[in-house]
Design an enzyme around this catalytic site. Structure first.
Site, PDB file in Angstrom:
ATOM      1  N   GLU A 413       0.828  -1.221   0.000  1.00  0.00           N
ATOM      2  CA  GLU A 413       0.000   0.000   0.000  1.00  0.00           C
ATOM      3  C   GLU A 413       0.857   1.265   0.000  1.00  0.00           C
ATOM      4  O   GLU A 413       0.598   2.219   0.726  1.00  0.00           O
ATOM      5  CB  GLU A 413      -0.981  -0.016   1.181  1.00  0.00           C
ATOM      6  CG  GLU A 413      -2.027  -1.109   1.000  1.00  0.00           C
ATOM      7  CD  GLU A 413      -3.222  -0.993   1.934  1.00  0.00           C
ATOM      8  OE1 GLU A 413      -3.509   0.108   2.406  1.00  0.00           O
ATOM      9  OE2 GLU A 413      -3.863  -2.030   2.154  1.00  0.00           O
TER      10      GLU A 413
HETATM   11  C1  LIG Z   1       1.813  -9.800   0.098  1.00  0.00           C
HETATM   12  C2  LIG Z   1       1.437  -8.675  -0.811  1.00  0.00           C
HETATM   13  C3  LIG Z   1       0.110  -8.305  -0.941  1.00  0.00           C
HETATM   14  C4  LIG Z   1      -0.263  -7.283  -1.835  1.00  0.00           C
HETATM   15  N1  LIG Z   1      -1.588  -6.970  -2.008  1.00  0.00           N
HETATM   16  C5  LIG Z   1      -1.952  -6.097  -2.989  1.00  0.00           C
HETATM   17  C6  LIG Z   1      -3.332  -5.883  -3.307  1.00  0.00           C
HETATM   18  O1  LIG Z   1      -4.221  -6.427  -2.661  1.00  0.00           O
HETATM   19  N2  LIG Z   1      -3.629  -5.049  -4.328  1.00  0.00           N
HETATM   20  C7  LIG Z   1      -2.669  -4.401  -5.060  1.00  0.00           C
HETATM   21  O2  LIG Z   1      -3.006  -3.669  -5.990  1.00  0.00           O
HETATM   22  N3  LIG Z   1      -1.353  -4.574  -4.755  1.00  0.00           N
HETATM   23  C8  LIG Z   1      -0.972  -5.392  -3.754  1.00  0.00           C
HETATM   24  N4  LIG Z   1       0.365  -5.601  -3.468  1.00  0.00           N
HETATM   25  C9  LIG Z   1       1.371  -4.859  -4.212  1.00  0.00           C
HETATM   26  C10 LIG Z   1       2.097  -3.807  -3.387  1.00  0.00           C
HETATM   27  O3  LIG Z   1       1.259  -2.708  -3.177  1.00  0.00           O
HETATM   28  C11 LIG Z   1       3.396  -3.465  -4.150  1.00  0.00           C
HETATM   29  O4  LIG Z   1       4.267  -4.561  -3.931  1.00  0.00           O
HETATM   30  C12 LIG Z   1       4.020  -2.182  -3.677  1.00  0.00           C
HETATM   31  O5  LIG Z   1       3.238  -1.078  -4.078  1.00  0.00           O
HETATM   32  C13 LIG Z   1       5.438  -1.995  -4.242  1.00  0.00           C
HETATM   33  O6  LIG Z   1       5.485  -2.235  -5.612  1.00  0.00           O
HETATM   34  P1  LIG Z   1       6.588  -3.265  -6.195  1.00  0.00           P
HETATM   35  O7  LIG Z   1       6.511  -4.500  -5.391  1.00  0.00           O
HETATM   36  O8  LIG Z   1       6.413  -3.362  -7.652  1.00  0.00           O
HETATM   37  O9  LIG Z   1       7.992  -2.594  -5.855  1.00  0.00           O
HETATM   38  P2  LIG Z   1       8.782  -1.528  -6.744  1.00  0.00           P
HETATM   39  O10 LIG Z   1       7.874  -0.472  -7.242  1.00  0.00           O
HETATM   40  O11 LIG Z   1       9.635  -2.256  -7.717  1.00  0.00           O
HETATM   41  O12 LIG Z   1       9.729  -0.868  -5.648  1.00  0.00           O
HETATM   42  C14 LIG Z   1      10.767  -1.621  -5.004  1.00  0.00           C
HETATM   43  C15 LIG Z   1      11.432  -0.733  -3.986  1.00  0.00           C
HETATM   44  O13 LIG Z   1      12.054   0.369  -4.644  1.00  0.00           O
HETATM   45  C16 LIG Z   1      12.035   1.514  -3.853  1.00  0.00           C
HETATM   46  N5  LIG Z   1      11.385   2.591  -4.605  1.00  0.00           N
HETATM   47  C17 LIG Z   1      10.477   2.511  -5.595  1.00  0.00           C
HETATM   48  N6  LIG Z   1      10.138   3.724  -6.053  1.00  0.00           N
HETATM   49  C18 LIG Z   1      10.856   4.610  -5.344  1.00  0.00           C
HETATM   50  C19 LIG Z   1      10.955   6.033  -5.321  1.00  0.00           C
HETATM   51  N7  LIG Z   1      10.202   6.822  -6.104  1.00  0.00           N
HETATM   52  N8  LIG Z   1      11.804   6.598  -4.435  1.00  0.00           N
HETATM   53  C20 LIG Z   1      12.540   5.847  -3.601  1.00  0.00           C
HETATM   54  N9  LIG Z   1      12.491   4.517  -3.573  1.00  0.00           N
HETATM   55  C21 LIG Z   1      11.660   3.897  -4.416  1.00  0.00           C
HETATM   56  C22 LIG Z   1      11.248   1.154  -2.582  1.00  0.00           C
HETATM   57  O14 LIG Z   1      12.174   0.823  -1.554  1.00  0.00           O
HETATM   58  C23 LIG Z   1      10.485  -0.088  -2.977  1.00  0.00           C
HETATM   59  O15 LIG Z   1      10.236  -0.942  -1.878  1.00  0.00           O
HETATM   60  C24 LIG Z   1       0.742  -6.597  -2.562  1.00  0.00           C
HETATM   61  C25 LIG Z   1       2.089  -6.958  -2.405  1.00  0.00           C
HETATM   62  C26 LIG Z   1       2.441  -7.982  -1.552  1.00  0.00           C
HETATM   63  C27 LIG Z   1       3.899  -8.364  -1.423  1.00  0.00           C
END
Ligand SMILES: Cc1cc2nc3c(=O)[nH]c(=O)nc-3n(C[C@H](O)[C@H](O)[C@H](O)COP(=O)(O)OP(=O)(O)OC[C@H]3O[C@@H](n4cnc5c(N)ncnc54)[C@H](O)[C@@H]3O)c2cc1C
Length: 594
Positions: A413
């Site tokens: 989130e």
């Molecule tokens: C168990 C689980 C349940 C989930 N449930 C849902 C759900 O119900 N519905 C839904 O839509 N999504 C869901 N998600 C998705 C979740 O919201 C995303 O994993 C989250 O938004 C991060 O996106 P990403 O994993 O693609 O990481 P990425 O966007 O690849 O980011 C990886 C890391 O990069 C860094 N980063 C990224 N952008 C920036 C920036 N601008 N500045 C500085 N650092 C940055 C942060 O440290 C981040 O943790 C779920 C994820 C998990 C693991």
């Protein structure tokens, strides 16, 4: 315009559209960034009205009994499944439609009362609290907030009782933190009766068990070659809905079903659009604001469990002929967990009350709550883990599970880094615009109407720079803390002004600076919530002739530690190793110019 500038312009345009819909009352957090203490939103400490408190107490009693008898977090984790009987039981207690209006089968609770329910579940089982959040806080939230009467009538009754389950599907491979980059396509049919959806979603909680999913997809903007995001209600029985992976095996919150699915030429009737077409990003971000509030409640519950476990062990485990609770380094951890748990509860309560009381724009407060509570909970779990020593590592105790479960909080989130940057940038926007007004007028004094606007902006900035805000506590005992808080808000405002004047536009990319500003703002908000709660409790205790000194020790400690942290963050704005940090990272990353 080069590619980078064009991208920046696009981001600014998107943000403008999302965030600044029109004139709104000044919220508490935005006020902080302007050097104001908007006391009405935070003092006196909000209380649930007596009649609703009775209903809440009854529901909590029923919920506790159900959870005591039927919820086994260890088994849920081991089996990587929450039994259907748990969903049914939660549905019977009303948890799955707690804030839905009674006319649609819900319980009509406020967000504040709902947070007490989530705190109770968060105390016991993170899988279950995340399931409830995915269904109720975000899964059906767009329907509750943006649905038409017909849509609510059609979908909500079964979703409110748990007969049907909901999910919220935003994330895709290319749209994680960058939520605006949704690629799933939704093209209107020629007769306009439906949209055809194509694309894949991943990491979606409840995807495989949901009967209704709120899905974000990209739609064409009529009359232009642009696209924007629209929210749709999708059901898995629609032809072309394909579950690619029902339960992606994972480290924590293993009971939740986190899935991947594809939509292949799925026809979704236009009646299933939620909110205005093309405004899906705003819909999604508003939904997530609610999710972040109950996130705070769940973290508060888990932190209270940490405290209970820490005290139990520290009072029973003996080493060196003493119980562990005699060692100062153990005491330090327990005191900190108590202080943080107190603050997390206060912050959750006040943030939920902002929503209940109709503050239109609470995105800064909910983002602060999410980052603050998830970071503090991680520290709490680490501390109690350490107090348990080797025993914490074994699966017969709940601590290793709690640690695995809590790790997602800082990512889901909205990753905390993204929200931290967001807090600083959105917060600084108000004073930043005032400085821009002054600056533009200085270099172009002939600007039409510019001078009057610049004069007003200058008066605001100057006013905030000379005025230390007053914090209206009722208890004389808390005046010292209140004065310190007022001075820190003033210092914070001076620091924000100085940063804006010194760095101007490049500040948009200076995340190390943004982090200090955001951290200071979060602690100012947390300290305010603690002071407000402490004040209300002292008043209550005085009136009733008793005092809960345990809680008050924790509140006082939190304020001291929070003020110290704020001073540290502000000092770091000028005394830091940022250049060296970035040079090292760039050289290791092989970036040009390093
Ligand atoms: C168990 C689980 C349940 C989930 N449930 C849902 C759900 O119900 N519905 C839904 O839509 N999504 C869901 N998600 C998705 C979740 O919201 C995303 O994993 C989250 O938004 C991060 O996106 P990403 O994993 O693609 O990481 P990425 O966007 O690849 O980011 C990886 C890391 O990069 C860094 N980063 C990224 N952008 C920036 C920036 N601008 N500045 C500085 N650092 C940055 C942060 O440290 C981040 O943790 C779920 C994820 C998990 C693991």
């Amino acid at each position: 315009m080069n590619k980078l500038d064009a991208q920046r312009q696009k981001e600014i345009q998107q943000a403008e559209e999302l965030l600044f819909a029109g004139p709104q009352a000044l919220g508490f957090a935005k006020g902080l960034f302007q050097g104001h203490f908007v006391s009405d939103w935070v003092m006196p400490y909000p209380r649930i009205p007596a009649a609703q408190q009775v209903e809440l107490d009854g529901t909590l009693a029923e919920l506790r009994q159900f959870l005591d008898e039927h919820l086994d977090p260890t088994e849920i984790d081991r089996n990587a499944d929450i039994p259907r009987s748990v969903f049914d039981g939660l549905g019977r207690v009303g948890v799955l439609g707690m804030t839905a209006p009674k006319e649609y089968g819900g319980r009509g609770f406020t967000q504040m009362a709902n947070c007490k329910i989530l705190e109770e579940i968060g105390r016991r089982c993170a899988s279950t609290s995340v399931f409830v959040n995915a269904h109720h806080s975000i899964g059906i939230r767009a329907l509750l907030l943006f649905g038409t009467h017909e849509q609510k009538q059609r979908w909500l009754p079964k979703l409110s009782t748990g007969e049907q389950l909901g999910a919220f599907a935003l994330t895709e491979r290319e749209a994680g933190s960058d939520a605006a980059n949704v690629q799933m396509q939704a093209l209107p049919s020629e007769d306009g009766s439906h949209f055809v959806l194509n694309g894949e979603k991943r990491y979606i909680t409840n995807a495989a068990i949901a009967d209704v999913l709120t899905v974000m997809a990209r739609t064409p903007v009529p009359g232009s070659d642009k696209t924007s995001i629209t929210a749709f209600l999708v059901t898995p029985d629609m032809p072309g809905f394909e579950m690619l992976e029902a339960r992606m095996p994972k480290m924590g919150i293993r009971g939740t079903a986190t899935g991947r699915f594809a939509l292949r030429d799925v026809k979704v009737p236009k009646e299933n659009i939620l909110g205005p077409p093309g405004k899906g990003l705003k819909v999604a971000l508003t939904v997530l604001d609610f999710g972040r509030t109950t996130f705070g409640a769940c973290c508060t519950g888990a932190a209270k469990t940490c405290l209970r476990l820490a005290v139990e062990h520290a009072n029973t485990r003996k080493q060196f002929n003493k119980t562990l609770g005699n060692f100062h380094l153990v005491q330090k951890k327990i005191a900190r967990i108590a202080a943080d748990a107190y603050a997390m509860e206060a912050m959750t309560t006040i943030t939920a009350a902002l929503i209940d009381r109709g503050l239109e724009d609470y995105m800064l407060e909910t983002a602060m709550l999410k980052v603050f509570t998830t970071e503090r909970l991680w520290e709490c779990i680490n501390d109690v883990f350490q107090i348990y020593g080797g025993s914490a590592y074994f699966v017969d105790l709940p601590l290793e599970r709690m640690m695995r479960d809590a790790r997602i909080n800082q990512i889901g989130e909205g990753a905390n880094e993204v929200l931290t940057s967001f807090i600083a940038l959105v917060g600084m926007r108000g004073p930043g615009m005032e400085f821009k007004e002054i600056y533009d007028t200085m270099i172009k004094p002939t600007r039409e109407r510019g001078f009057a606007k610049a004069w007003t902006a200058g008066k605001h900035r100057l006013g905030a720079a000379v005025r230390v805000p007053e914090i209206p506590v009722r208890s004389a005992q808390l005046r010292g803390f209140a004065n310190q808080l007022g001075r820190l808000i003033w210092r914070f405002n001076v620091a924000v002004n100085r940063a804006l004047i010194t760095y101007r536009e490049p500040i948009l990319d200076m995340q190390l600076l943004q982090e200090r500003i955001a951290n200071a703002a979060m602690d100012l908000f947390a300290a305010t919530c603690v002071l407000s709660r402490y004040d209300a409790e002292l008043e209550f205790a005085q009136r009733n002739g008793n005092s809960s000194s345990l809680d008050h020790c924790a509140a006082g400690l939190f304020l001291r530690q929070s003020f110290r942290r704020i001073r540290h963050f502000l000092a770091g704005l000028t005394d830091n190793d940022d250049k060296s940090v970035l040079a090292t990272a760039n050289s290791i990353l092989g970036k040009p110019g390093s």
